[in-house]
Design a protein around this motif. Structure first.
Motif, short mmCIF file in Angstrom:
data_model
loop_
_atom_site.label_atom_id
_atom_site.label_comp_id
_atom_site.label_asym_id
_atom_site.label_seq_id
_atom_site.Cartn_x
_atom_site.Cartn_y
_atom_site.Cartn_z
N UNK A 100 -19.91 -12.60 31.01
CA UNK A 100 -20.83 -13.00 32.09
C UNK A 100 -22.04 -13.68 31.46
N UNK A 101 -22.36 -14.87 31.97
CA UNK A 101 -23.53 -15.59 31.50
C UNK A 101 -24.35 -16.06 32.70
N UNK A 102 -25.68 -15.87 32.60
CA UNK A 102 -26.56 -16.23 33.70
C UNK A 102 -27.61 -17.26 33.34
N UNK A 103 -28.27 -17.08 32.19
CA UNK A 103 -29.30 -18.06 31.82
C UNK A 103 -28.64 -19.34 31.32
N UNK A 104 -29.33 -20.45 31.47
CA UNK A 104 -28.69 -21.75 31.25
C UNK A 104 -28.32 -21.96 29.79
N UNK A 105 -29.11 -21.43 28.87
CA UNK A 105 -28.75 -21.55 27.45
C UNK A 105 -27.46 -20.80 27.16
#
Length: 270
Positions: A100-105
Protein backbone atom coordinates in the motif's frame (compact mmCIF):
# COMPACT_ATOMS: atom_id res chain seq x y z
CA UNK A 1 -34.85 -10.09 -22.43
CA UNK A 2 -37.25 -8.40 -20.03
CA UNK A 3 -35.65 -6.64 -17.11
CA UNK A 4 -36.40 -7.81 -13.60
CA UNK A 5 -36.29 -5.91 -10.33
CA UNK A 6 -32.76 -5.60 -9.03
CA UNK A 7 -31.85 -6.32 -5.45
CA UNK A 8 -31.14 -3.17 -3.48
CA UNK A 9 -28.01 -4.64 -1.90
CA UNK A 10 -25.67 -7.58 -2.35
CA UNK A 11 -23.60 -8.14 0.76
CA UNK A 12 -20.52 -10.30 1.13
CA UNK A 13 -21.92 -11.21 4.55
CA UNK A 14 -24.47 -13.42 2.76
CA UNK A 15 -22.97 -16.92 3.23
CA UNK A 16 -24.41 -18.28 -0.02
CA UNK A 17 -22.99 -15.40 -2.03
CA UNK A 18 -19.63 -15.74 -0.32
CA UNK A 19 -19.56 -19.45 -1.16
CA UNK A 20 -20.25 -18.68 -4.82
CA UNK A 21 -17.43 -16.14 -4.87
CA UNK A 22 -14.99 -18.55 -3.26
CA UNK A 23 -15.86 -21.17 -5.89
CA UNK A 24 -14.95 -18.94 -8.85
CA UNK A 25 -11.94 -20.03 -10.93
CA UNK A 26 -8.63 -18.25 -10.46
CA UNK A 27 -8.51 -15.00 -12.40
CA UNK A 28 -12.27 -14.41 -12.23
CA UNK A 29 -13.95 -11.93 -9.89
CA UNK A 30 -17.64 -11.42 -9.22
CA UNK A 31 -19.00 -7.93 -9.93
CA UNK A 32 -22.70 -8.37 -9.18
CA UNK A 33 -26.13 -9.47 -10.44
CA UNK A 34 -27.67 -7.98 -13.58
CA UNK A 35 -31.27 -6.98 -14.26
CA UNK A 36 -31.69 -10.30 -16.07
CA UNK A 37 -30.57 -12.22 -13.00
CA UNK A 38 -27.19 -13.15 -14.44
CA UNK A 39 -23.99 -13.18 -12.43
CA UNK A 40 -21.65 -10.57 -13.92
CA UNK A 41 -17.92 -11.18 -13.53
CA UNK A 42 -14.59 -10.16 -14.99
CA UNK A 43 -12.20 -12.80 -16.34
CA UNK A 44 -8.66 -11.45 -16.51
CA UNK A 45 -7.35 -14.22 -18.73
CA UNK A 46 -9.93 -14.80 -21.43
CA UNK A 47 -11.82 -11.50 -21.55
CA UNK A 48 -10.19 -8.42 -20.07
CA UNK A 49 -6.68 -8.09 -18.64
CA UNK A 50 -7.51 -4.67 -17.15
CA UNK A 51 -10.56 -2.98 -15.64
CA UNK A 52 -11.77 0.62 -15.66
CA UNK A 53 -14.06 1.84 -12.88
CA UNK A 54 -15.50 5.32 -13.36
CA UNK A 55 -18.12 7.02 -11.20
CA UNK A 56 -19.04 10.45 -9.94
CA UNK A 57 -18.10 11.25 -6.36
CA UNK A 58 -19.82 8.85 -3.99
CA UNK A 59 -20.63 6.42 -6.77
CA UNK A 60 -18.89 3.44 -5.19
CA UNK A 61 -15.61 3.23 -7.10
CA UNK A 62 -13.53 2.69 -3.96
CA UNK A 63 -15.79 -0.15 -2.87
CA UNK A 64 -15.54 -1.70 -6.34
CA UNK A 65 -11.73 -1.54 -6.31
CA UNK A 66 -11.68 -3.13 -2.87
CA UNK A 67 -14.07 -5.91 -3.85
CA UNK A 68 -12.28 -6.88 -7.06
CA UNK A 69 -8.79 -6.65 -5.58
CA UNK A 70 -9.75 -8.69 -2.52
CA UNK A 71 -11.21 -11.49 -4.63
CA UNK A 72 -8.03 -11.81 -6.69
CA UNK A 73 -5.95 -11.73 -3.50
CA UNK A 74 -8.02 -14.57 -2.09
CA UNK A 75 -7.12 -16.58 -5.18
CA UNK A 76 -3.41 -16.12 -4.50
CA UNK A 77 -2.63 -12.86 -6.27
CA UNK A 78 -0.47 -10.09 -4.84
CA UNK A 79 -1.46 -6.43 -5.09
CA UNK A 80 -0.03 -2.94 -5.32
CA UNK A 81 -2.64 -0.50 -4.03
CA UNK A 82 -2.04 3.16 -4.88
CA UNK A 83 -4.16 5.22 -2.52
CA UNK A 84 -3.47 8.91 -3.04
CA UNK A 85 -6.00 9.87 -0.35
CA UNK A 86 -4.07 7.59 2.02
CA UNK A 87 -7.24 6.51 3.85
CA UNK A 88 -9.44 4.92 1.18
CA UNK A 89 -7.82 1.49 1.38
CA UNK A 90 -6.59 1.07 4.92
CA UNK A 91 -7.65 -2.59 4.71
CA UNK A 92 -4.69 -3.13 2.39
CA UNK A 93 -2.19 -2.29 5.12
CA UNK A 94 -3.29 -5.32 7.13
CA UNK A 95 -2.48 -7.93 4.48
CA UNK A 96 1.00 -9.39 3.87
CA UNK A 97 0.63 -9.82 0.10
CA UNK A 98 -0.39 -6.19 -0.47
CA UNK A 99 1.89 -3.19 -0.92
CA UNK A 100 0.00 0.00 0.00
CA UNK A 101 1.36 3.40 -0.99
CA UNK A 102 -0.26 6.76 -0.31
CA UNK A 103 2.26 9.59 -0.53
CA UNK A 104 3.29 10.58 -4.03
CA UNK A 105 6.99 9.80 -3.56
CA UNK A 106 6.08 6.30 -2.42
CA UNK A 107 3.71 5.84 -5.36
CA UNK A 108 6.42 7.02 -7.77
CA UNK A 109 8.96 4.57 -6.34
CA UNK A 110 6.44 1.73 -6.30
CA UNK A 111 5.71 2.21 -9.99
CA UNK A 112 9.43 2.22 -10.79
CA UNK A 113 9.53 -1.08 -8.94
CA UNK A 114 6.63 -2.24 -11.08
CA UNK A 115 8.65 -1.47 -14.22
CA UNK A 116 11.48 -3.66 -12.94
CA UNK A 117 9.03 -6.42 -12.05
CA UNK A 118 7.52 -6.30 -15.53
CA UNK A 119 10.98 -6.73 -17.04
CA UNK A 120 11.69 -9.65 -14.72
CA UNK A 121 8.44 -11.40 -15.55
CA UNK A 122 8.79 -10.89 -19.29
CA UNK A 123 12.32 -12.26 -19.06
CA UNK A 124 10.88 -15.57 -17.88
CA UNK A 125 9.57 -16.16 -21.42
CA UNK A 126 6.12 -17.23 -20.32
CA UNK A 127 7.27 -19.55 -17.53
CA UNK A 128 4.97 -17.88 -14.99
CA UNK A 129 3.22 -20.87 -13.44
CA UNK A 130 4.78 -20.20 -10.04
CA UNK A 131 4.62 -16.40 -10.30
CA UNK A 132 1.61 -14.89 -8.52
CA UNK A 133 -0.75 -12.67 -10.45
CA UNK A 134 -0.16 -9.00 -9.60
CA UNK A 135 -3.07 -6.56 -9.31
CA UNK A 136 -2.28 -2.84 -9.58
CA UNK A 137 -5.25 -0.96 -8.09
CA UNK A 138 -5.09 2.78 -8.75
CA UNK A 139 -7.63 4.76 -6.74
CA UNK A 140 -8.38 8.35 -7.83
CA UNK A 141 -6.18 7.61 -10.84
CA UNK A 142 -6.44 10.97 -12.59
CA UNK A 143 -5.38 12.87 -9.49
CA UNK A 144 -2.60 10.34 -8.93
CA UNK A 145 -1.26 10.68 -12.47
CA UNK A 146 -1.35 14.48 -12.36
CA UNK A 147 0.53 14.48 -9.07
CA UNK A 148 3.08 12.03 -10.47
CA UNK A 149 3.66 14.32 -13.46
CA UNK A 150 4.19 17.33 -11.19
CA UNK A 151 6.41 15.34 -8.85
CA UNK A 152 8.63 14.26 -11.74
CA UNK A 153 9.08 17.88 -12.80
CA UNK A 154 10.51 18.77 -9.39
CA UNK A 155 13.70 16.78 -10.03
CA UNK A 156 13.75 15.90 -13.73
CA UNK A 157 17.11 16.67 -15.30
CA UNK A 158 17.69 18.16 -18.74
CA UNK A 159 18.40 14.81 -20.42
CA UNK A 160 15.63 12.89 -18.63
CA UNK A 161 12.46 11.93 -20.54
CA UNK A 162 9.62 14.41 -20.31
CA UNK A 163 7.11 11.74 -19.32
CA UNK A 164 7.30 10.59 -15.72
CA UNK A 165 8.88 7.12 -15.62
CA UNK A 166 6.23 6.16 -13.07
CA UNK A 167 3.45 6.99 -15.54
CA UNK A 168 5.39 5.21 -18.28
CA UNK A 169 5.55 2.12 -16.06
CA UNK A 170 1.77 2.14 -15.63
CA UNK A 171 1.30 2.46 -19.39
CA UNK A 172 3.71 -0.43 -19.91
CA UNK A 173 1.69 -2.54 -17.49
CA UNK A 174 -1.38 -1.89 -19.63
CA UNK A 175 0.45 -2.94 -22.79
CA UNK A 176 2.19 -6.10 -21.58
CA UNK A 177 0.14 -6.95 -18.51
CA UNK A 178 -1.54 -10.06 -19.87
CA UNK A 179 1.80 -11.61 -20.83
CA UNK A 180 3.28 -10.75 -17.42
CA UNK A 181 0.20 -11.64 -15.33
CA UNK A 182 -0.04 -8.01 -14.22
CA UNK A 183 -3.49 -6.41 -14.24
CA UNK A 184 -4.53 -2.80 -13.69
CA UNK A 185 -7.77 -1.71 -12.02
CA UNK A 186 -8.03 1.98 -12.87
CA UNK A 187 -10.41 4.28 -11.01
CA UNK A 188 -11.38 7.34 -13.05
CA UNK A 189 -11.92 8.65 -16.55
CA UNK A 190 -8.49 8.44 -18.23
CA UNK A 191 -7.20 11.79 -19.42
CA UNK A 192 -5.22 11.90 -22.65
CA UNK A 193 -2.91 14.51 -21.16
CA UNK A 194 -1.46 11.98 -18.73
CA UNK A 195 -2.33 8.57 -20.20
CA UNK A 196 -2.03 8.10 -23.95
CA UNK A 197 -5.11 7.07 -25.90
CA UNK A 198 -3.89 3.68 -27.11
CA UNK A 199 -3.10 2.62 -23.55
CA UNK A 200 -6.57 3.71 -22.41
CA UNK A 201 -8.19 1.37 -24.91
CA UNK A 202 -6.62 -1.62 -23.14
CA UNK A 203 -9.01 -1.12 -20.22
CA UNK A 204 -11.52 -3.53 -21.73
CA UNK A 205 -14.03 -4.07 -18.93
CA UNK A 206 -15.80 -0.84 -18.00
CA UNK A 207 -17.75 -0.44 -14.75
CA UNK A 208 -19.59 2.88 -14.73
CA UNK A 209 -21.98 4.62 -12.34
CA UNK A 210 -23.49 8.11 -12.06
CA UNK A 211 -21.98 8.98 -15.41
CA UNK A 212 -22.71 11.87 -17.74
CA UNK A 213 -23.67 11.36 -21.37
CA UNK A 214 -20.28 12.78 -22.35
CA UNK A 215 -18.38 10.32 -20.14
CA UNK A 216 -20.38 7.44 -21.61
CA UNK A 217 -19.70 8.58 -25.16
CA UNK A 218 -15.97 8.88 -24.50
CA UNK A 219 -15.56 5.59 -22.65
CA UNK A 220 -18.16 3.34 -24.28
CA UNK A 221 -19.06 4.68 -27.73
CA UNK A 222 -19.52 1.18 -29.17
CA UNK A 223 -22.16 0.39 -26.54
CA UNK A 224 -24.67 2.82 -28.01
CA UNK A 225 -26.23 5.90 -26.41
CA UNK A 226 -25.95 6.41 -22.69
CA UNK A 227 -28.74 4.59 -20.85
CA UNK A 228 -31.11 6.50 -18.65
CA UNK A 229 -30.17 6.27 -15.01
CA UNK A 230 -32.86 5.85 -12.41
CA UNK A 231 -32.65 7.45 -9.01
CA UNK A 232 -29.12 6.83 -7.70
CA UNK A 233 -28.94 3.50 -5.91
CA UNK A 234 -25.90 2.59 -3.88
CA UNK A 235 -23.95 -0.14 -5.63
CA UNK A 236 -25.74 0.24 -8.99
CA UNK A 237 -23.41 0.11 -12.00
CA UNK A 238 -23.49 -0.41 -15.74
CA UNK A 239 -20.92 -3.00 -16.80
CA UNK A 240 -19.71 -2.96 -20.42
CA UNK A 241 -17.88 -5.95 -21.87
CA UNK A 242 -17.48 -6.64 -25.61
CA UNK A 243 -19.92 -3.82 -26.37
CA UNK A 244 -22.67 -5.40 -24.27
CA UNK A 245 -24.17 -3.47 -21.35
CA UNK A 246 -25.51 -4.99 -18.13
CA UNK A 247 -27.11 -2.87 -15.45
CA UNK A 248 -25.78 -4.52 -12.34
CA UNK A 249 -26.19 -4.41 -8.58
CA UNK A 250 -22.64 -4.81 -7.29
CA UNK A 251 -21.51 -6.72 -4.27
CA UNK A 252 -20.71 -4.66 -1.19
CA UNK A 253 -17.54 -5.73 0.58
CA UNK A 254 -16.44 -3.57 3.51
CA UNK A 255 -12.93 -3.05 4.88
CA UNK A 256 -13.83 -5.30 7.81
CA UNK A 257 -15.19 -7.98 5.46
CA UNK A 258 -11.88 -8.12 3.61
CA UNK A 259 -9.63 -8.18 6.66
CA UNK A 260 -11.73 -10.84 8.40
CA UNK A 261 -11.89 -12.93 5.22
CA UNK A 262 -8.10 -13.18 5.22
CA UNK A 263 -7.28 -13.19 8.92
CA UNK A 264 -10.20 -15.31 10.19
CA UNK A 265 -11.58 -17.20 7.18
CA UNK A 266 -13.77 -19.46 9.32
CA UNK A 267 -15.73 -16.49 10.67
CA UNK A 268 -19.18 -16.86 9.05
CA UNK A 269 -19.77 -13.10 9.26
CA UNK A 270 -16.72 -12.29 7.13
Amino acid sequence: MKKTALLTMLSFADPDLRAQIEALPEGTAFIGISTTGQAIAVDLDSESPHVLVCTASGGGSTTMLRSLTAQFLHQGAHALVLDTKRISHLWAKALPTVTHRGNIAGIHDALLGLAAELDRRLGLDGDLDTVPRLIVAVDEANATLRRLARYWETFRQKDDPKTSPAIAALEEALWVGRAARVHVIFDGRPQSTVLRGAARELLATLILARFTADTWQVLAPAAGPAPKQRHPQRGRFHVIQHGEVDETQAIRMTDADVVTWFTDPDDPTA
